[in-house]
Write an enzyme that holds these catalytic residues in place. Structure first.
Site, PDB file in Angstrom:
ATOM      1  CE  LYS A 132      -3.887  -2.368   2.287  1.00  0.00           C
ATOM      2  NZ  LYS A 132      -4.664  -2.481   3.553  1.00  0.00           N
ATOM      3  CE1 TYR A 184      -9.126  -3.514   0.424  1.00  0.00           C
ATOM      4  CE2 TYR A 184      -8.337  -1.438  -0.469  1.00  0.00           C
ATOM      5  CZ  TYR A 184      -8.107  -2.609   0.233  1.00  0.00           C
ATOM      6  OH  TYR A 184      -6.862  -2.872   0.751  1.00  0.00           O
ATOM      7  CG  ASN A 244      -3.504  -2.645   7.052  1.00  0.00           C
ATOM      8  OD1 ASN A 244      -3.456  -2.059   5.969  1.00  0.00           O
ATOM      9  ND2 ASN A 244      -4.449  -3.518   7.346  1.00  0.00           N
ATOM     10  CG  HIS A 280      -4.800  -6.366  -0.484  1.00  0.00           C
ATOM     11  ND1 HIS A 280      -6.031  -6.544   0.107  1.00  0.00           N
ATOM     12  CD2 HIS A 280      -4.799  -7.149  -1.596  1.00  0.00           C
ATOM     13  CE1 HIS A 280      -6.748  -7.382  -0.639  1.00  0.00           C
ATOM     14  NE2 HIS A 280      -6.030  -7.761  -1.675  1.00  0.00           N
ATOM     15  CD  GLU A 321      -8.084  -9.189  -4.114  1.00  0.00           C
ATOM     16  OE1 GLU A 321      -8.917  -8.957  -3.226  1.00  0.00           O
ATOM     17  OE2 GLU A 321      -6.934  -9.612  -3.853  1.00  0.00           O
TER      18      GLU A 321
HETATM   19  P1  ADP Z   1      -7.514  -7.396   5.124  1.00  0.00           P
HETATM   20  O1  ADP Z   1      -6.801  -6.285   4.408  1.00  0.00           O
HETATM   21  O2  ADP Z   1      -6.686  -7.931   6.273  1.00  0.00           O
HETATM   22  O3  ADP Z   1      -8.032  -8.471   4.214  1.00  0.00           O
HETATM   23  P2  ADP Z   1     -10.244  -6.292   5.295  1.00  0.00           P
HETATM   24  O4  ADP Z   1     -10.519  -6.874   3.942  1.00  0.00           O
HETATM   25  O5  ADP Z   1     -11.228  -6.552   6.384  1.00  0.00           O
HETATM   26  O6  ADP Z   1      -8.798  -6.747   5.849  1.00  0.00           O
HETATM   27  O7  ADP Z   1     -10.110  -4.722   5.166  1.00  0.00           O
HETATM   28  C1  ADP Z   1      -9.429  -4.140   4.092  1.00  0.00           C
HETATM   29  C2  ADP Z   1      -8.605  -2.989   4.588  1.00  0.00           C
HETATM   30  O8  ADP Z   1      -9.469  -1.991   5.087  1.00  0.00           O
HETATM   31  C3  ADP Z   1      -7.671  -3.309   5.757  1.00  0.00           C
HETATM   32  O9  ADP Z   1      -6.447  -3.888   5.363  1.00  0.00           O
HETATM   33  C4  ADP Z   1      -7.487  -1.933   6.373  1.00  0.00           C
HETATM   34  O10 ADP Z   1      -6.516  -1.174   5.640  1.00  0.00           O
HETATM   35  C5  ADP Z   1      -8.840  -1.302   6.157  1.00  0.00           C
HETATM   36  N1  ADP Z   1      -9.680  -1.468   7.352  1.00  0.00           N
HETATM   37  C6  ADP Z   1     -10.289  -2.585   7.778  1.00  0.00           C
HETATM   38  N2  ADP Z   1     -10.973  -2.377   8.919  1.00  0.00           N
HETATM   39  C7  ADP Z   1     -10.785  -1.056   9.212  1.00  0.00           C
HETATM   40  C8  ADP Z   1     -11.237  -0.205  10.251  1.00  0.00           C
HETATM   41  N3  ADP Z   1     -12.004  -0.666  11.246  1.00  0.00           N
HETATM   42  N4  ADP Z   1     -10.845   1.082  10.223  1.00  0.00           N
HETATM   43  C9  ADP Z   1     -10.069   1.563   9.244  1.00  0.00           C
HETATM   44  N5  ADP Z   1      -9.612   0.826   8.217  1.00  0.00           N
HETATM   45  C10 ADP Z   1      -9.959  -0.477   8.202  1.00  0.00           C
END
Ligand code: ADP
Length: 168
Positions: free
Chosen positions: A29, A69, A132, A135, A146
């Site tokens: 990211k 997303y 974070n 992805h 994807e």
């Molecule tokens: P992952 O990336 O671990 O598969 P998700 O698909 O649930 O997780 O979410 C996609 C992305 O959305 C996360 O990696 C994170 O960057 C963001 N995200 C998820 N939950 C939150 C939240 N509660 N607040 C802010 N950003 C979030």
């Protein structure tokens, strides 16, 4: 005859290997790129033994990020998430290997870095859930979608010559 047997055997073992092979879409990211974590992250997947099948640095627009997303469009953090993803270039990759989807998620760590184990990418390099760093596809089927979205031009066709040193 021995040449024929050799060909049969190598075809057989190719089939065994390719049956277990999976592909996953991994994206570093914008924060990961800005913070200079590209080499470190690629190194972790490489050293594990996975094969890099696609790689590019791209900046995507809102419509593209929203498509990626789409499943999260009802979430309260969706708008912030889209803004985060379009905020700078990302490194889009395809990695291949046995169980690469699930193992890739383990290498990445839990979504919320506060809960990601040390030793994982998010556990080692991130603090906030909205920054974070990386992805990774959550299933083989979403990975397929994807990869098709991010690499409509297709990906590289190659097999590492280290294959038999990594797989039994
Ligand atoms: P992952 O990336 O671990 O598969 P998700 O698909 O649930 O997780 O979410 C996609 C992305 O959305 C996360 O990696 C994170 O960057 C963001 N995200 C998820 N939950 C939150 C939240 N509660 N607040 C802010 N950003 C979030």
């Amino acid at each position: 005859t021995s040449i024929y047997i050799y060909i049969l055997q190598s075809q057989f073992s190719n089939k065994i290997h390719s049956a277990k092979m999976e592909q996953t879409f991994i994206m570093i990211k914008p924060d990961g790129v800005q913070r200079g974590l590209v080499g470190e992250i690629i190194g972790r997947f490489e050293k594990k033994g996975f094969t890099l099948k696609g790689l590019k640095l791209v900046t995507v627009d809102r419509a593209f990020a929203e498509k990626h997303y789409a499943d999260l469009s009802a979430k309260p953090f969706f708008n912030g998430l889209v803004e985060y993803i379009v905020s700078g270039p990302v490194v889009a990759m395809v990695w291949e290997g046995k169980n690469v989807v699930a193992t890739g998620r383990k290498i990445i760590g839990a979504t919320n870095p506060a809960e990601s184990a040390p030793g994982t990418i998010r556990g080692d390099y991130a603090i906030d859930i909205g920054r974070n760093v990386i992805h990774g596809s959550d299933a083989v089927e979403s990975g397929r979608k994807e990869i098709a979205l991010w690499f409509p031009e297709g990906i590289a066709e190659w097999r590492s010559s280290l294959h038999s040193w990594i797989y039994e």
